[in-house]
Design a protein around this motif. Sequence first.
Motif, short mmCIF file in Angstrom:
data_model
loop_
_atom_site.label_atom_id
_atom_site.label_comp_id
_atom_site.label_asym_id
_atom_site.label_seq_id
_atom_site.Cartn_x
_atom_site.Cartn_y
_atom_site.Cartn_z
N THR A 161 43.73 -3.13 37.02
CA THR A 161 44.73 -2.98 36.30
C THR A 161 46.30 -2.50 37.55
N ARG A 162 45.85 -1.83 38.52
CA ARG A 162 47.11 -1.55 39.23
C ARG A 162 47.10 -3.01 40.07
N LEU A 163 46.62 -3.48 40.45
CA LEU A 163 46.30 -4.73 40.56
C LEU A 163 47.27 -5.82 40.23
N LYS A 164 46.83 -6.12 38.98
CA LYS A 164 47.78 -6.71 37.82
C LYS A 164 49.34 -5.85 38.29
N ASN A 165 48.81 -4.98 38.69
CA ASN A 165 50.86 -4.62 38.27
C ASN A 165 51.26 -4.65 39.12
N ILE A 166 51.08 -4.71 40.83
CA ILE A 166 51.80 -4.52 41.75
C ILE A 166 51.91 -5.91 41.90
N LEU A 167 50.59 -6.52 41.61
CA LEU A 167 51.61 -8.57 40.95
C LEU A 167 52.69 -8.78 40.38
N LYS A 168 52.27 -8.41 39.67
CA LYS A 168 53.82 -8.46 38.85
C LYS A 168 55.23 -7.22 39.69
N LYS A 169 54.72 -6.84 39.26
CA LYS A 169 56.22 -6.11 39.98
C LYS A 169 56.30 -6.90 41.47
N SER A 170 56.42 -7.30 42.27
CA SER A 170 56.51 -7.86 43.28
C SER A 170 56.90 -9.45 43.64
N ARG A 171 56.02 -9.97 42.47
CA ARG A 171 56.97 -11.02 41.39
C ARG A 171 58.25 -11.30 41.12
N MET A 172 58.46 -10.10 40.40
CA MET A 172 59.33 -10.43 39.89
C MET A 172 60.31 -10.06 40.28
N LEU A 173 60.22 -8.60 41.46
CA LEU A 173 61.43 -8.33 42.22
C LEU A 173 61.88 -9.64 43.70
N ILE A 174 61.21 -10.57 44.09
CA ILE A 174 61.30 -11.93 44.13
C ILE A 174 61.69 -12.90 43.57
N GLU A 175 61.98 -12.57 42.90
CA GLU A 175 62.55 -13.51 41.55
C GLU A 175 63.99 -13.30 41.93
N ALA A 176 63.85 -11.50 41.53
CA ALA A 176 65.35 -10.95 41.40
C ALA A 176 66.57 -10.06 42.68
N GLU A 177 65.30 -10.41 43.03
CA GLU A 177 65.41 -9.48 44.47
C GLU A 177 66.48 -10.50 45.67
N SER A 178 68.20 -10.09 46.18
CA SER A 178 68.62 -10.18 47.22
C SER A 178 68.67 -10.13 48.32
N ASP A 179 67.81 -8.72 48.49
CA ASP A 179 67.83 -7.94 49.67
C ASP A 179 66.59 -7.98 50.41
N LYS A 180 66.49 -8.63 51.58
CA LYS A 180 65.48 -8.95 52.02
C LYS A 180 64.25 -7.85 52.85
N GLU A 181 65.39 -6.96 52.92
CA GLU A 181 64.45 -5.67 53.62
C GLU A 181 63.97 -5.13 51.82
N THR A 182 64.68 -5.18 50.92
CA THR A 182 63.58 -4.94 49.68
C THR A 182 62.19 -5.18 49.86
N VAL A 183 62.03 -6.49 49.80
CA VAL A 183 61.69 -7.49 48.98
C VAL A 183 60.00 -7.36 50.12
N GLU A 184 60.58 -7.44 51.57
CA GLU A 184 59.26 -7.09 52.45
C GLU A 184 58.55 -5.42 52.23
N ALA A 185 59.66 -4.53 51.82
CA ALA A 185 59.20 -3.60 51.97
C ALA A 185 57.76 -3.18 51.05
N GLN A 186 58.29 -4.21 49.87
CA GLN A 186 57.18 -4.13 48.28
C GLN A 186 56.65 -4.97 48.69
N LEU A 187 56.31 -6.17 49.35
CA LEU A 187 55.47 -6.47 49.65
C LEU A 187 54.17 -5.67 51.06
N LYS A 188 54.87 -4.95 51.46
CA LYS A 188 53.80 -4.57 52.41
C LYS A 188 53.25 -3.24 51.81
N GLU A 189 53.44 -2.92 50.34
CA GLU A 189 52.87 -1.97 49.90
C GLU A 189 51.36 -2.76 49.12
#
Length: 94
Positions: free
Chosen positions: A26-54
Amino acid sequence: MANHKSAIKRVRQNKKRYMRNKAYRTRLKNILKKSRMLIEAESDKETVEAQLKEAEKVIRKICSKGIIHKNKASRLISNLYQKAHRKFKQAQAS
């Protein structure tokens, strides 16, 4: 239902492991969903990179516990980074 003492214990162990693994999945599914949504929505590269590392950290931890196969973990991480790379490359070209 199990009749032997060892079989009863095995049922208890399996149930406990199932619940633990379910929480990790469940944690895996949630982190993947959060990451994909952030990639789609966010324009700030640093925020996306931080989420990807997490996300990578969580995926590798789940892999090390044997919940998912190491090739699946690598594929998930790779796909996330590729998706982010394509988005920022496309934004840079525009």
